[in-house]
Motif scaffolding. Structure first.
Motif, PDB file in Angstrom:
ATOM      1  N   VAL A  96      10.859   3.044  -1.565  1.00  0.00           N
ATOM      2  CA  VAL A  96      11.467   1.937  -0.813  1.00  0.00           C
ATOM      3  C   VAL A  96      10.364   1.205  -0.057  1.00  0.00           C
ATOM      4  CG1 VAL A  96      13.112   1.319   0.996  1.00  0.00           C
ATOM      5  CG2 VAL A  96      13.637   3.213  -0.550  1.00  0.00           C
ATOM      6  N   LEU A  97      10.181  -0.062  -0.390  1.00  0.00           N
ATOM      7  CA  LEU A  97       9.147  -0.883   0.231  1.00  0.00           C
ATOM      8  C   LEU A  97       9.539  -1.211   1.668  1.00  0.00           C
ATOM      9  CD1 LEU A  97       6.481  -2.341  -0.406  1.00  0.00           C
ATOM     10  CD2 LEU A  97       7.835  -4.305  -1.182  1.00  0.00           C
ATOM     11  N   MET A  98       8.601  -1.023   2.594  1.00  0.00           N
ATOM     12  CA  MET A  98       8.920  -1.274   4.005  1.00  0.00           C
ATOM     13  C   MET A  98       7.852  -2.157   4.638  1.00  0.00           C
ATOM     14  SD  MET A  98       7.875   2.098   6.153  1.00  0.00           S
ATOM     15  CE  MET A  98       6.177   2.619   6.321  1.00  0.00           C
ATOM     16  N   ASP A  99       7.963  -2.326   5.954  1.00  0.00           N
ATOM     17  CA  ASP A  99       7.065  -3.128   6.783  1.00  0.00           C
ATOM     18  C   ASP A  99       6.974  -4.564   6.270  1.00  0.00           C
ATOM     19  OD1 ASP A  99       5.394  -4.046   8.693  1.00  0.00           O
ATOM     20  OD2 ASP A  99       3.788  -2.609   8.351  1.00  0.00           O
ATOM     21  N   LEU A 100       7.999  -5.338   6.605  1.00  0.00           N
ATOM     22  CA  LEU A 100       8.055  -6.730   6.157  1.00  0.00           C
ATOM     23  C   LEU A 100       7.390  -7.679   7.146  1.00  0.00           C
ATOM     24  CD1 LEU A 100      11.720  -6.787   4.745  1.00  0.00           C
ATOM     25  CD2 LEU A 100       9.604  -5.988   3.661  1.00  0.00           C
ATOM     26  N   TRP A 120      -3.098  -7.653  -6.942  1.00  0.00           N
ATOM     27  CA  TRP A 120      -4.308  -6.868  -6.652  1.00  0.00           C
ATOM     28  C   TRP A 120      -3.921  -5.589  -5.909  1.00  0.00           C
ATOM     29  CZ3 TRP A 120      -9.608  -7.177  -7.547  1.00  0.00           C
ATOM     30  CH2 TRP A 120     -10.392  -6.290  -6.801  1.00  0.00           C
ATOM     31  N   SER A 121      -3.087  -5.747  -4.880  1.00  0.00           N
ATOM     32  CA  SER A 121      -2.661  -4.587  -4.091  1.00  0.00           C
ATOM     33  C   SER A 121      -1.908  -3.576  -4.953  1.00  0.00           C
ATOM     34  CB  SER A 121      -1.778  -5.038  -2.925  1.00  0.00           C
ATOM     35  OG  SER A 121      -2.465  -5.958  -2.095  1.00  0.00           O
ATOM     36  N   LEU A 122      -1.108  -4.073  -5.901  1.00  0.00           N
ATOM     37  CA  LEU A 122      -0.399  -3.172  -6.817  1.00  0.00           C
ATOM     38  C   LEU A 122      -1.378  -2.382  -7.685  1.00  0.00           C
ATOM     39  CD1 LEU A 122       2.714  -5.127  -8.184  1.00  0.00           C
ATOM     40  CD2 LEU A 122       2.714  -3.017  -6.843  1.00  0.00           C
ATOM     41  N   GLY A 123      -2.459  -3.015  -8.083  1.00  0.00           N
ATOM     42  CA  GLY A 123      -3.489  -2.301  -8.852  1.00  0.00           C
ATOM     43  C   GLY A 123      -4.080  -1.161  -8.046  1.00  0.00           C
ATOM     44  N   CYS A 124      -4.348  -1.428  -6.754  1.00  0.00           N
ATOM     45  CA  CYS A 124      -4.858  -0.380  -5.865  1.00  0.00           C
ATOM     46  C   CYS A 124      -3.820   0.720  -5.667  1.00  0.00           C
ATOM     47  CB  CYS A 124      -5.235  -0.982  -4.507  1.00  0.00           C
ATOM     48  SG  CYS A 124      -6.619  -2.143  -4.565  1.00  0.00           S
ATOM     49  N   LEU A 125      -2.551   0.321  -5.602  1.00  0.00           N
ATOM     50  CA  LEU A 125      -1.470   1.281  -5.398  1.00  0.00           C
ATOM     51  C   LEU A 125      -1.296   2.194  -6.613  1.00  0.00           C
ATOM     52  CD1 LEU A 125       1.841   0.379  -3.603  1.00  0.00           C
ATOM     53  CD2 LEU A 125       1.738   2.161  -5.308  1.00  0.00           C
ATOM     54  N   LEU A 126      -1.402   1.618  -7.814  1.00  0.00           N
ATOM     55  CA  LEU A 126      -1.299   2.440  -9.025  1.00  0.00           C
ATOM     56  C   LEU A 126      -2.467   3.431  -9.091  1.00  0.00           C
ATOM     57  CD1 LEU A 126       0.009   3.260 -11.649  1.00  0.00           C
ATOM     58  CD2 LEU A 126      -1.107   1.309 -12.775  1.00  0.00           C
ATOM     59  N   GLU A 138      -6.068  -9.347  10.035  1.00  0.00           N
ATOM     60  CA  GLU A 138      -5.188  -8.760  11.046  1.00  0.00           C
ATOM     61  C   GLU A 138      -4.035  -7.980  10.414  1.00  0.00           C
ATOM     62  OE1 GLU A 138      -2.117 -11.111  13.669  1.00  0.00           O
ATOM     63  OE2 GLU A 138      -4.110 -11.384  14.527  1.00  0.00           O
ATOM     64  N   ARG A 139      -3.504  -8.497   9.299  1.00  0.00           N
ATOM     65  CA  ARG A 139      -2.248  -7.956   8.773  1.00  0.00           C
ATOM     66  C   ARG A 139      -2.346  -7.268   7.410  1.00  0.00           C
ATOM     67  NH1 ARG A 139       2.387 -12.428  10.210  1.00  0.00           N
ATOM     68  NH2 ARG A 139       1.844 -12.708  12.401  1.00  0.00           N
ATOM     69  N   CYS A 140      -3.398  -7.501   6.666  1.00  0.00           N
ATOM     70  CA  CYS A 140      -3.507  -6.923   5.318  1.00  0.00           C
ATOM     71  C   CYS A 140      -4.525  -5.789   5.339  1.00  0.00           C
ATOM     72  CB  CYS A 140      -3.948  -7.981   4.306  1.00  0.00           C
ATOM     73  SG  CYS A 140      -2.983  -9.513   4.368  1.00  0.00           S
ATOM     74  N   SER A 141      -4.098  -4.604   4.991  1.00  0.00           N
ATOM     75  CA  SER A 141      -4.993  -3.444   5.022  1.00  0.00           C
ATOM     76  C   SER A 141      -6.211  -3.685   4.130  1.00  0.00           C
ATOM     77  CB  SER A 141      -4.232  -2.202   4.558  1.00  0.00           C
ATOM     78  OG  SER A 141      -3.132  -1.970   5.404  1.00  0.00           O
ATOM     79  N   MET A 142      -7.377  -3.423   4.694  1.00  0.00           N
ATOM     80  CA  MET A 142      -8.634  -3.800   4.045  1.00  0.00           C
ATOM     81  C   MET A 142      -8.797  -3.194   2.655  1.00  0.00           C
ATOM     82  SD  MET A 142     -12.496  -3.505   5.582  1.00  0.00           S
ATOM     83  CE  MET A 142     -12.332  -1.766   5.974  1.00  0.00           C
ATOM     84  N   THR A 143      -8.417  -1.924   2.485  1.00  0.00           N
ATOM     85  CA  THR A 143      -8.690  -1.248   1.220  1.00  0.00           C
ATOM     86  C   THR A 143      -7.673  -1.588   0.125  1.00  0.00           C
ATOM     87  OG1 THR A 143      -7.527   0.725   2.000  1.00  0.00           O
ATOM     88  CG2 THR A 143      -9.913   0.659   2.313  1.00  0.00           C
ATOM     89  N   TYR A 144      -6.690  -2.440   0.461  1.00  0.00           N
ATOM     90  CA  TYR A 144      -5.731  -2.934  -0.535  1.00  0.00           C
ATOM     91  C   TYR A 144      -5.757  -4.472  -0.598  1.00  0.00           C
ATOM     92  CZ  TYR A 144      -3.406   1.644  -1.034  1.00  0.00           C
ATOM     93  OH  TYR A 144      -3.118   2.968  -1.296  1.00  0.00           O
ATOM     94  N   ARG A 145      -6.648  -5.104   0.160  1.00  0.00           N
ATOM     95  CA  ARG A 145      -6.664  -6.560   0.318  1.00  0.00           C
ATOM     96  C   ARG A 145      -7.355  -7.253  -0.847  1.00  0.00           C
ATOM     97  NH1 ARG A 145      -9.913  -8.214   5.313  1.00  0.00           N
ATOM     98  NH2 ARG A 145      -8.610  -6.542   6.176  1.00  0.00           N
ATOM     99  N   ALA A 146      -6.733  -8.324  -1.329  1.00  0.00           N
ATOM    100  CA  ALA A 146      -7.273  -9.069  -2.479  1.00  0.00           C
ATOM    101  C   ALA A 146      -8.576  -9.782  -2.109  1.00  0.00           C
ATOM    102  CB  ALA A 146      -6.241 -10.091  -2.963  1.00  0.00           C
ATOM    103  N   LYS A 191       0.867  -1.184   0.000  1.00  0.00           N
ATOM    104  CA  LYS A 191       0.000   0.000   0.000  1.00  0.00           C
ATOM    105  C   LYS A 191       0.897   1.225   0.000  1.00  0.00           C
ATOM    106  CE  LYS A 191      -0.470   0.011   5.068  1.00  0.00           C
ATOM    107  NZ  LYS A 191      -1.419   0.049   6.191  1.00  0.00           N
ATOM    108  N   ALA A 192       0.313   2.370  -0.314  1.00  0.00           N
ATOM    109  CA  ALA A 192       1.100   3.610  -0.381  1.00  0.00           C
ATOM    110  C   ALA A 192       1.724   3.945   0.969  1.00  0.00           C
ATOM    111  CB  ALA A 192       0.222   4.761  -0.866  1.00  0.00           C
ATOM    112  N   GLY A 193       1.072   3.557   2.061  1.00  0.00           N
ATOM    113  CA  GLY A 193       1.599   3.816   3.391  1.00  0.00           C
ATOM    114  C   GLY A 193       2.769   2.935   3.767  1.00  0.00           C
TER     115      GLY A 193
END
Length: 318
Positions: A179-183, A235-241, A208-216, A166-168
């Motif tokens: 830079v991709l973070m939060d592994l 799917w998340s990349l589509g939301c990110l774009l 618990e771990r996948c943000s709802m608005t970017y979740r597949a 996600k963008a955050g």
């Protein structure tokens, strides 16, 4: 003593008692709180010797299982090496988790500090004046993020899925490199689900771990017998774009209206603004990734190829 004198002492006391932390013999001073989540906090810290600033992620572990999850996160930081993935500076554990004696431990993870903050911070600032990014910049940022995702998906001996793109969760360097973070959400890409119990466990973990608005979609309602793979990230990349173009995920907008994100995701409905500065090719690239059926969703190489083709097309027009 007058009120002013007491106030000065209180203020001086606050400065003098600023928290210090020690990570493997290196001493840091905690400057301020940067963020706080359900499982961790992130503070801005400064090396006492060099005065260099870092981010300190602290994960409180109430059990041995919690501790294992934190250790897995640290392991991913150590083994994933890519220019567009955050580097580990140092890490340690304080205390020992033991559910029997109700003890806790805390994982300390020292990471680089990015003054610009996250991509979401940057997009939010631009959104105030509807200051859209240039399409070239959108595709440059997206292409570099996609390279980090490709590295994860091609990782040997076992491909890795980020599961919370996600963008955050993208930081920006001074020269605007993403830079991709939060592994902490990373996991083996392929998951074999065998039965209702497995399905419920994965569904709960995703909630618990996948943000709802970017979740597949397949993580909202996990089928009892299925295989989940790295295309959850696509799917998340589509939301990110979409967010790179319009400042937020398409499902952030659904959430803000008070409508059901679950239903919107399952239906695959995506609404583009009418006064868009982006042409149909960019929208097609977004929709290429936002396929509800994961078997119809592309793998990362196809996403990168399509992005490169679009970049070349734009360059040739200019």
């Amino acid at each position: 003593m007058n009120a002013l004198g007491l106030s000065m002492i209180v203020k001086m006391g606050c400065i003098c008692t600023r928290e210090s932390v020690d990570v493997n013999g290196v001493k840091y001073v905690v400057k301020e709180r940067l963020g706080e989540g359900g499982f961790s906090t992130v503070d801005l810290i400064e090396n006492k010797g060099t005065k260099r600033k870092y981010a300190l992620k602290r994960i409180l572990c109430h059990s041995l299982e919690d501790q294992k999850v934190a250790m897995d996160e640290i392991s991913y930081y150590k083994k994933l090496r890519h220019p567009n993935i955050i580097e580990l500076v140092d890490s340690t554990f304080k205390g020992t988790a033991d559910i029997v004696v109700n003890a806790t431990s805390e994982a300390y993870i020292v990471l680089p500090y990015y003054r610009r903050g996250t991509l979401q911070d940057y997009l939010t600032l631009r959104s105030f004046n509807r200051n859209y990014l240039d399409v070239k910049e959108v595709l440059r940022l997206f292409s570099e993020i996609s390279q980090a995702v490709k590295y994860l998906h091609d990782f040997a001996p076992e491909p890795v899925a980020h599961r919370d793109l996600k963008a955050g969760n993208v930081c920006l360097t001074e020269d605007m490199t993403p830079v991709l973070m939060d592994l902490g959400s990373c996991a083996p890409a392929k998951v074999q689900v065998c039965g209702a119990q497995d399905a419920q466990k994965l569904q709960d973990l995703a909630a618990e771990r996948c943000s709802m608005t970017y979740r597949a979609p397949e993580l909202f309602h996990v089928e009892s017998y299925c295989v989940i793979d790295q295309r959850t990230d696509i799917w998340s990349l589509g939301c990110l774009l979409f967010a790179l173009c319009y400042f937020k995920s398409p499902y952030d907008l659904v959430y803000e209206r008070g409508d059901s994100v679950n239903l919107a995701v399952i239906s695959g409905s995506v609404h583009f603004p009418e006064d868009t500065p982006f042409d149909e090719d960019v929208h097609d690239l977004i929709l290429f990734m936002l396929k509800v059926n994961p078997s119809e969703r592309p793998f990362i190489d196809s996403v990168i190829d399509k992005t490169r083709h679009l970049q070349n097309k734009i360059e040739s027009v200019v």
